[in-house]
Design an enzyme around this catalytic site. Structure first.
Site, PDB file in Angstrom:
ATOM      1  N   ASN A  68      10.024   0.849   9.555  1.00 53.92           N
ATOM      2  CA  ASN A  68       8.995   1.671   8.904  1.00 53.92           C
ATOM      3  C   ASN A  68       7.895   1.995   9.924  1.00 53.92           C
ATOM      4  O   ASN A  68       6.788   1.452   9.887  1.00 53.92           O
ATOM      5  CB  ASN A  68       8.443   0.933   7.679  1.00 53.92           C
ATOM      6  CG  ASN A  68       7.562   1.815   6.816  1.00 53.92           C
ATOM      7  OD1 ASN A  68       7.223   2.934   7.214  1.00 53.92           O
ATOM      8  ND2 ASN A  68       7.195   1.327   5.646  1.00 53.92           N
ATOM      9  N   TYR A  78      -0.872   0.144  10.329  1.00 58.52           N
ATOM     10  CA  TYR A  78      -1.430  -1.209  10.374  1.00 58.52           C
ATOM     11  C   TYR A  78      -1.946  -1.554  11.774  1.00 58.52           C
ATOM     12  O   TYR A  78      -2.984  -2.200  11.915  1.00 58.52           O
ATOM     13  CB  TYR A  78      -0.388  -2.240   9.922  1.00 58.52           C
ATOM     14  CG  TYR A  78      -0.055  -2.133   8.450  1.00 58.52           C
ATOM     15  CD1 TYR A  78      -1.061  -2.101   7.490  1.00 58.52           C
ATOM     16  CD2 TYR A  78       1.265  -2.061   8.003  1.00 58.52           C
ATOM     17  CE1 TYR A  78      -0.763  -1.999   6.136  1.00 58.52           C
ATOM     18  CE2 TYR A  78       1.570  -1.958   6.654  1.00 58.52           C
ATOM     19  CZ  TYR A  78       0.548  -1.931   5.725  1.00 58.52           C
ATOM     20  OH  TYR A  78       0.849  -1.836   4.393  1.00 58.52           O
ATOM     21  N   GLY A  85      -4.579   6.192   2.132  1.00 61.60           N
ATOM     22  CA  GLY A  85      -4.131   4.872   2.584  1.00 61.60           C
ATOM     23  C   GLY A  85      -5.303   4.105   3.175  1.00 61.60           C
ATOM     24  O   GLY A  85      -5.472   2.904   2.922  1.00 61.60           O
ATOM     25  N   ILE A 118       0.903  -1.162   0.000  1.00 59.66           N
ATOM     26  CA  ILE A 118       0.000   0.000   0.000  1.00 59.66           C
ATOM     27  C   ILE A 118       0.927   1.193   0.000  1.00 59.66           C
ATOM     28  O   ILE A 118       1.720   1.357   0.945  1.00 59.66           O
ATOM     29  CB  ILE A 118      -0.894   0.101   1.253  1.00 59.66           C
ATOM     30  CG1 ILE A 118      -1.957  -0.999   1.297  1.00 59.66           C
ATOM     31  CG2 ILE A 118      -1.599   1.452   1.288  1.00 59.66           C
ATOM     32  CD1 ILE A 118      -3.018  -0.816   2.395  1.00 59.66           C
ATOM     33  N   LYS A 161      -3.126   0.535  13.901  1.00 63.45           N
ATOM     34  CA  LYS A 161      -4.382   1.278  14.034  1.00 63.45           C
ATOM     35  C   LYS A 161      -5.528   0.507  13.382  1.00 63.45           C
ATOM     36  O   LYS A 161      -6.667   0.576  13.815  1.00 63.45           O
ATOM     37  CB  LYS A 161      -4.202   2.639  13.367  1.00 63.45           C
ATOM     38  CG  LYS A 161      -5.146   3.665  13.887  1.00 63.45           C
ATOM     39  CD  LYS A 161      -5.948   4.351  12.881  1.00 63.45           C
ATOM     40  CE  LYS A 161      -7.320   4.523  13.455  1.00 63.45           C
ATOM     41  NZ  LYS A 161      -8.307   4.868  12.497  1.00 63.45           N
TER      42      LYS A 161
HETATM   43  C1  LIG Z   1       1.260   3.917   5.444  1.00 70.05           C
HETATM   44  C2  LIG Z   1       0.454   4.801   4.477  1.00 70.05           C
HETATM   45  C3  LIG Z   1      -0.100   3.904   3.361  1.00 70.05           C
HETATM   46  C4  LIG Z   1      -0.712   5.436   5.235  1.00 70.05           C
HETATM   47  O1  LIG Z   1      -1.503   6.161   4.310  1.00 70.05           O
HETATM   48  P1  LIG Z   1      -2.083   7.624   4.631  1.00 70.05           P
HETATM   49  O2  LIG Z   1      -2.961   7.986   3.490  1.00 70.05           O
HETATM   50  O3  LIG Z   1      -0.961   8.529   4.970  1.00 70.05           O
HETATM   51  O4  LIG Z   1      -2.919   7.315   5.955  1.00 70.05           O
HETATM   52  P2  LIG Z   1      -4.408   7.796   6.250  1.00 70.05           P
HETATM   53  O5  LIG Z   1      -4.476   9.269   6.141  1.00 70.05           O
HETATM   54  O6  LIG Z   1      -5.352   7.005   5.407  1.00 70.05           O
HETATM   55  O7  LIG Z   1      -4.590   7.349   7.767  1.00 70.05           O
HETATM   56  C5  LIG Z   1      -5.556   6.386   8.128  1.00 70.05           C
HETATM   57  C6  LIG Z   1      -5.602   6.219   9.596  1.00 70.05           C
HETATM   58  O8  LIG Z   1      -4.369   5.666  10.056  1.00 70.05           O
HETATM   59  C7  LIG Z   1      -3.799   6.533  11.005  1.00 70.05           C
HETATM   60  N1  LIG Z   1      -2.348   6.580  10.824  1.00 70.05           N
HETATM   61  C8  LIG Z   1      -1.680   6.956   9.720  1.00 70.05           C
HETATM   62  N2  LIG Z   1      -0.355   6.902   9.969  1.00 70.05           N
HETATM   63  C9  LIG Z   1      -0.232   6.522  11.267  1.00 70.05           C
HETATM   64  C10 LIG Z   1       0.850   6.330  12.148  1.00 70.05           C
HETATM   65  N3  LIG Z   1       2.088   6.543  11.762  1.00 70.05           N
HETATM   66  N4  LIG Z   1       0.602   5.908  13.406  1.00 70.05           N
HETATM   67  C11 LIG Z   1      -0.663   5.708  13.844  1.00 70.05           C
HETATM   68  N5  LIG Z   1      -1.740   5.902  13.060  1.00 70.05           N
HETATM   69  C12 LIG Z   1      -1.518   6.303  11.803  1.00 70.05           C
HETATM   70  C13 LIG Z   1      -4.389   7.900  10.737  1.00 70.05           C
HETATM   71  O9  LIG Z   1      -4.362   8.700  11.897  1.00 70.05           O
HETATM   72  C14 LIG Z   1      -5.781   7.550  10.321  1.00 70.05           C
HETATM   73  O10 LIG Z   1      -6.572   7.294  11.468  1.00 70.05           O
HETATM   74  P3  LIG Z   1      -7.842   8.207  11.811  1.00 70.05           P
HETATM   75  O11 LIG Z   1      -8.812   7.944  10.691  1.00 70.05           O
HETATM   76  O12 LIG Z   1      -8.292   7.673  13.126  1.00 70.05           O
HETATM   77  O13 LIG Z   1      -7.326   9.590  11.833  1.00 70.05           O
HETATM   78  C15 LIG Z   1       1.302   5.948   3.900  1.00 70.05           C
HETATM   79  O14 LIG Z   1       1.906   6.639   4.967  1.00 70.05           O
HETATM   80  C16 LIG Z   1       2.377   5.506   2.936  1.00 70.05           C
HETATM   81  O15 LIG Z   1       2.141   5.370   1.738  1.00 70.05           O
HETATM   82  N6  LIG Z   1       3.612   5.316   3.433  1.00 70.05           N
HETATM   83  C17 LIG Z   1       4.723   4.995   2.582  1.00 70.05           C
HETATM   84  C18 LIG Z   1       4.621   3.632   1.980  1.00 70.05           C
HETATM   85  C19 LIG Z   1       4.649   2.540   2.992  1.00 70.05           C
HETATM   86  O16 LIG Z   1       5.424   2.556   3.943  1.00 70.05           O
HETATM   87  N7  LIG Z   1       3.793   1.552   2.759  1.00 70.05           N
HETATM   88  C20 LIG Z   1       3.725   0.389   3.554  1.00 70.05           C
HETATM   89  C21 LIG Z   1       4.777  -0.534   3.094  1.00 70.05           C
HETATM   90  S1  LIG Z   1       4.585  -2.062   3.905  1.00 70.05           S
END
Ligand SMILES: CC(C)(COP(=O)(O)OP(=O)(O)OC[C@H]1O[C@@H](n2cnc3c(N)ncnc32)[C@H](O)[C@@H]1OP(=O)(O)O)[C@@H](O)C(=O)NCCC(=O)NCCS
Length: 178
Positions: A138, A145, A111, A99, A147
């Protein structure tokens, strides 16, 4: 931004070049700050190529989706079933292999939309659980995840170029709708 601004679109082999650009950009944004340029380059040259991605898109047990915003791809999801899973390969499991959201759009719930799509697919396919591997360093993804209810159940070794890294294995049991 509102959720309705994002569309989730199934990726086909016609989209391979767009997926390649997005995959390379998101991978670099995520991992360049904490890995050597040589190890990064090695991964890009071997795993993120047109040929490799075309093979993955065409695998009958994998599904890819773009998150589209105003006509641009800003994130993507890859899930695997059966023998497409990179480990376990349990017919009752589904792997979220990737993702990724462009850094510029982090924190805008994109995400979450991609994750919700993965949950929808898991329910449609009636798997018992979703699993994934995430690099122990990471922290952002681990938080995301956790969460979403994933719990750790093991580790596995992953090689980025010459660097031996540890992935944490995480799992989420799918409960039947009542
Ligand atoms: C991980 C990733 C996919 C999250 O996507 P995002 O669009 O930034 O996250 P969202 O805005 O959809 O957040 C969704 C929920 O997760 C929570 N969340 C996001 N990052 C978080 C963190 N670091 N710690 C705790 N909660 C977190 C948000 O607070 C939100 O919760 P809420 O609805 O209660 O506010 C994004 O940061 C990303 O692309 N990272 C780089 C690629 C990566 O590492 N992918 C995974 C490889 S295994």
């Amino acid at each position: 931004m509102h959720k309705q601004d994002i569309q989730l679109v199934r990726i086909t082999s016609d989209d391979v070049e767009l997926l390649l650009r997005l995959s390379r950009q998101t991978f670099s944004e995520t991992f360049s700050p904490v890995n050597t340029p040589e190890n990064m380059q090695h991964y890009l040259d071997t795993s993120l190529t047109t040929e490799q991605l075309r093979k993955e898109i065409n695998h009958p047990d994998s599904l890819f989706y773009f998150a589209m915003r105003a006509g641009s791809a800003v994130g993507y999801l890859k899930v695997n079933f059966g023998t497409a899973q990179t480990e376990l390969q349990d017919p009752g499991g589904m792997e979220i292999e990737r993702i990724y959201v462009l850094k510029e759009f982090h924190g805008e719930k994109i995400g979450q939309l991609l994750f919700n799509k993965a949950m929808e697919i898991a329910r449609e396919q009636k798997v018992d659980y979703i699993w994934l591997g995430v690099w122990e360093k990471n922290v952002k993804a681990l938080g995301f995840y956790e969460k979403n209810g994933f719990v750790r159940f093991g580790t596995h070794a992953f090689k980025l170029g010459k660097d031996e890294q540890t992935d944490l294995m995480m799992k989420l049991t799918i409960k039947e709708d009542v």
